[in-house]
Scaffold this motif. Structure first.
Motif, PDB file in Angstrom:
ATOM      1  N   ASN A   1      30.154  47.022 125.056  1.00 16.23           N
ATOM      2  CA  ASN A   1      30.223  48.486 125.101  1.00 16.23           C
ATOM      3  C   ASN A   1      29.785  49.102 123.768  1.00 16.23           C
ATOM      4  O   ASN A   1      29.353  48.405 122.843  1.00 16.23           O
ATOM      5  N   TYR A   2      29.914  50.412 123.666  1.00 17.73           N
ATOM      6  CA  TYR A   2      29.446  51.154 122.494  1.00 17.73           C
ATOM      7  C   TYR A   2      30.187  50.713 121.228  1.00 17.73           C
ATOM      8  O   TYR A   2      29.577  50.510 120.173  1.00 17.73           O
ATOM      9  N   SER A   3      31.485  50.532 121.335  1.00 14.93           N
ATOM     10  CA  SER A   3      32.292  50.151 120.179  1.00 14.93           C
ATOM     11  C   SER A   3      31.944  48.744 119.699  1.00 14.93           C
ATOM     12  O   SER A   3      31.882  48.484 118.491  1.00 14.93           O
ATOM     13  N   ALA A   4      31.691  47.834 120.653  1.00 14.64           N
ATOM     14  CA  ALA A   4      31.306  46.475 120.283  1.00 14.64           C
ATOM     15  C   ALA A   4      29.927  46.448 119.621  1.00 14.64           C
ATOM     16  O   ALA A   4      29.682  45.642 118.715  1.00 14.64           O
ATOM     17  N   ALA A   5      29.024  47.323 120.069  1.00 18.06           N
ATOM     18  CA  ALA A   5      27.698  47.403 119.438  1.00 18.06           C
ATOM     19  C   ALA A   5      27.822  47.834 117.981  1.00 18.06           C
ATOM     20  O   ALA A   5      27.154  47.285 117.092  1.00 18.06           O
ATOM     21  N   TYR A   6      28.685  48.819 117.712  1.00 17.90           N
ATOM     22  CA  TYR A   6      28.918  49.251 116.333  1.00 17.90           C
ATOM     23  C   TYR A   6      29.476  48.102 115.494  1.00 17.90           C
ATOM     24  O   TYR A   6      29.010  47.846 114.370  1.00 17.90           O
ATOM     25  N   ALA A   7      30.460  47.384 116.023  1.00 19.95           N
ATOM     26  CA  ALA A   7      31.075  46.287 115.283  1.00 19.95           C
ATOM     27  C   ALA A   7      30.077  45.154 115.029  1.00 19.95           C
ATOM     28  O   ALA A   7      30.089  44.522 113.964  1.00 19.95           O
ATOM     29  N   THR A   8      29.186  44.898 115.986  1.00 21.96           N
ATOM     30  CA  THR A   8      28.168  43.856 115.810  1.00 21.96           C
ATOM     31  C   THR A   8      27.189  44.239 114.704  1.00 21.96           C
ATOM     32  O   THR A   8      26.798  43.404 113.879  1.00 21.96           O
ATOM     33  N   GLY A   9      26.771  45.506 114.674  1.00 26.80           N
ATOM     34  CA  GLY A   9      25.898  45.963 113.596  1.00 26.80           C
ATOM     35  C   GLY A   9      26.572  45.895 112.241  1.00 26.80           C
ATOM     36  O   GLY A   9      25.947  45.520 111.233  1.00 26.80           O
ATOM     37  N   LEU A  10      27.862  46.231 112.191  1.00 30.91           N
ATOM     38  CA  LEU A  10      28.618  46.135 110.941  1.00 30.91           C
ATOM     39  C   LEU A  10      28.719  44.687 110.475  1.00 30.91           C
ATOM     40  O   LEU A  10      28.545  44.391 109.287  1.00 30.91           O
ATOM     41  N   LEU A  11      28.970  43.776 111.408  1.00 33.06           N
ATOM     42  CA  LEU A  11      29.065  42.350 111.068  1.00 33.06           C
ATOM     43  C   LEU A  11      27.747  41.837 110.514  1.00 33.06           C
ATOM     44  O   LEU A  11      27.719  41.098 109.515  1.00 33.06           O
ATOM     45  N   LEU A  12      26.641  42.222 111.136  1.00 34.95           N
ATOM     46  CA  LEU A  12      25.325  41.788 110.660  1.00 34.95           C
ATOM     47  C   LEU A  12      25.062  42.293 109.253  1.00 34.95           C
ATOM     48  O   LEU A  12      24.584  41.541 108.383  1.00 34.95           O
ATOM     49  N   ALA A  13      25.362  43.561 109.007  1.00 31.16           N
ATOM     50  CA  ALA A  13      25.083  44.146 107.690  1.00 31.16           C
ATOM     51  C   ALA A  13      25.893  43.466 106.594  1.00 31.16           C
ATOM     52  O   ALA A  13      25.349  43.091 105.545  1.00 31.16           O
ATOM     53  N   ARG A  14      27.192  43.294 106.820  1.00 26.39           N
ATOM     54  CA  ARG A  14      28.026  42.681 105.786  1.00 26.39           C
ATOM     55  C   ARG A  14      27.642  41.219 105.553  1.00 26.39           C
ATOM     56  O   ARG A  14      27.646  40.730 104.414  1.00 26.39           O
ATOM     57  N   ARG A  15      27.281  40.518 106.616  1.00 28.73           N
ATOM     58  CA  ARG A  15      26.871  39.113 106.467  1.00 28.73           C
ATOM     59  C   ARG A  15      25.555  38.997 105.705  1.00 28.73           C
ATOM     60  O   ARG A  15      25.406  38.134 104.825  1.00 28.73           O
ATOM     61  N   HIS A  16      24.611  39.872 106.022  1.00 28.79           N
ATOM     62  CA  HIS A  16      23.304  39.796 105.373  1.00 28.79           C
ATOM     63  C   HIS A  16      23.391  40.194 103.897  1.00 28.79           C
ATOM     64  O   HIS A  16      22.787  39.539 103.034  1.00 28.79           O
ATOM     65  N   LEU A  17      24.124  41.253 103.597  1.00 29.87           N
ATOM     66  CA  LEU A  17      24.236  41.675 102.200  1.00 29.87           C
ATOM     67  C   LEU A  17      24.993  40.646 101.364  1.00 29.87           C
ATOM     68  O   LEU A  17      24.694  40.458 100.179  1.00 29.87           O
ATOM     69  N   LYS A  18      25.951  39.973 101.963  1.00 31.05           N
ATOM     70  CA  LYS A  18      26.658  38.909 101.238  1.00 31.05           C
ATOM     71  C   LYS A  18      25.720  37.753 100.950  1.00 31.05           C
ATOM     72  O   LYS A  18      25.774  37.137  99.873  1.00 31.05           O
ATOM     73  N   LYS A  19      24.818  37.464 101.866  1.00 29.16           N
ATOM     74  CA  LYS A  19      23.839  36.397 101.651  1.00 29.16           C
ATOM     75  C   LYS A  19      22.889  36.749 100.511  1.00 29.16           C
ATOM     76  O   LYS A  19      22.483  35.876  99.733  1.00 29.16           O
ATOM     77  N   LEU A  20      22.556  38.041 100.375  1.00 26.27           N
ATOM     78  CA  LEU A  20      21.640  38.473  99.316  1.00 26.27           C
ATOM     79  C   LEU A  20      22.350  38.762  97.997  1.00 26.27           C
ATOM     80  O   LEU A  20      21.686  39.041  96.993  1.00 26.27           O
TER      81      LEU A  20
END
Length: 311
Positions: A99-118
């Motif tokens: 749903n909409y809320s899960a899509a937001y949480a998935t985008g947040l997870l991707l961003a935090r994971r990627h920035l931590k990698k960089l």
């Protein structure tokens, strides 16, 4: 004889037409890729030489939401970081993973994971207080610029309130610079040309699902029990839904790393399994030996049958 009233009929698809016909790209024939959009997403400026042009790719299936950071190369696209809505289960969200809320949480997870990698997670924390207002990542002073990626929506319709823009909003609030406007977010009013931040915040925290749960419980209790049976078993109610999503967002920011399952196979194990299923090619000598063994087996069987008949 042809009718006298019949006029001149031009043959369009003649031999010359078919000799010059060129088929479209395979993924265009399959209806999977919009190459007009892809060309504009992956074409990099010449003065930037071989610098990658990153894309925030969001795709939806019946059961999952997949978000990835990708850049293109001649040999094929390279996935830098990915996140899946199924990963939200270990953060406490076990229901409503598309749903909409899960899509937001998935985008947040991707961003935090990627920035931590960089190594940029501490410099670009994004927007921790989710209030629904539009947000753009600004560069820090005396530091690296924010990571920039362009939204790749694939073939979905860019309708106002679509889940793909919820994933983008989660990535932006997570600290990734995605060029955008507020006109496609949930709660945007076209007539007033204004975003209602309270409506967007409500959708991010599952408020629209909670409203439907209350409505259904009042109108048809039996249908409510059937429709939200998993929610009821998990103890999710319209009143505690927002608190659940807040806990999920907090847990994502604390530890966005991917957990590798110990049961998952390595590349060598997959290769070994494939070799065990694949039939090995026999040499000429082995094939001759196999034929000789089959002949001997047939001869022995026929000889045994003759002996039984004579007796």
């Amino acid at each position: 004889l042809p009718s006298a009233s019949m006029g001149f009929v031009k043959v369009v698809k003649n031999k010359a037409y078919f000799k010059r016909y060129q088929v479209q790209f395979r993924r265009r024939r399959e209806g999977k890729t919009d190459f007009q959009a892809r060309k504009r997403l992956i074409t990099q400026d010449k003065n930037k030489y071989n610098a990658p042009k990153y894309r925030l790719v969001v795709r939806f299936t019946n059961k999952d939401i997949i978000a990835q950071i990708i850049f293109a190369r001649i040999a094929g696209d390279v996935v830098v970081t990915s996140a899946n809505s199924r990963e939200l289960q270990r953060y406490g969200l076990t229901l409503g993973l598309t749903n909409y809320s899960a899509a937001y949480a998935t985008g947040l997870l991707l961003a935090r994971r990627h920035l931590k990698k960089l190594g940029l997670a501490s410099k670009y924390t994004g927007k921790e207080d989710v209030d629904g207002e539009d947000y753009n990542v600004e560069p820090v002073k005396d530091g690296p610029r924010p990571f920039k990626a362009h939204l790749d929506i694939g073939l979905v319709r860019t309708t106002t309130g679509h889940r793909v823009f919820a994933a983008m909003k989660g990535a932006v609030d997570g600290g990734i610079n995605v060029p955008h406007s507020e006109t496609r977010f949930f709660g945007y009013n076209r007539e007033e040309k204004k975003l209602d931040a309270s409506l967007l915040r409500k959708a991010i925290f599952g408020g629209h699902v909670a409203d439907y749960m209350r409505k259904l419980a009042d109108e048809d209790s039996a249908k409510y029990q059937r429709h939200f049976s998993r929610y009821i078993r998990a103890g999710v109610t319209p009143d505690n839904a927002e608190g659940l999503y807040k806990k999920v967002h907090k847990a994502i920011r604390e530890n966005p790393d991917r957990i590798v399952d110990s049961k998952s196979k390595t590349k060598e194990q997959y290769k070994k399994d494939a070799e065990s299923y694949r039939r090995k090619r026999l040499s000429l000598e082995q094939r001759k030996q196999r034929v000789a063994e089959k002949k001997a087996q047939i001869q022995n069987a026929s000889a045994t049958q003759e002996d039984e008949e004579t007796e």
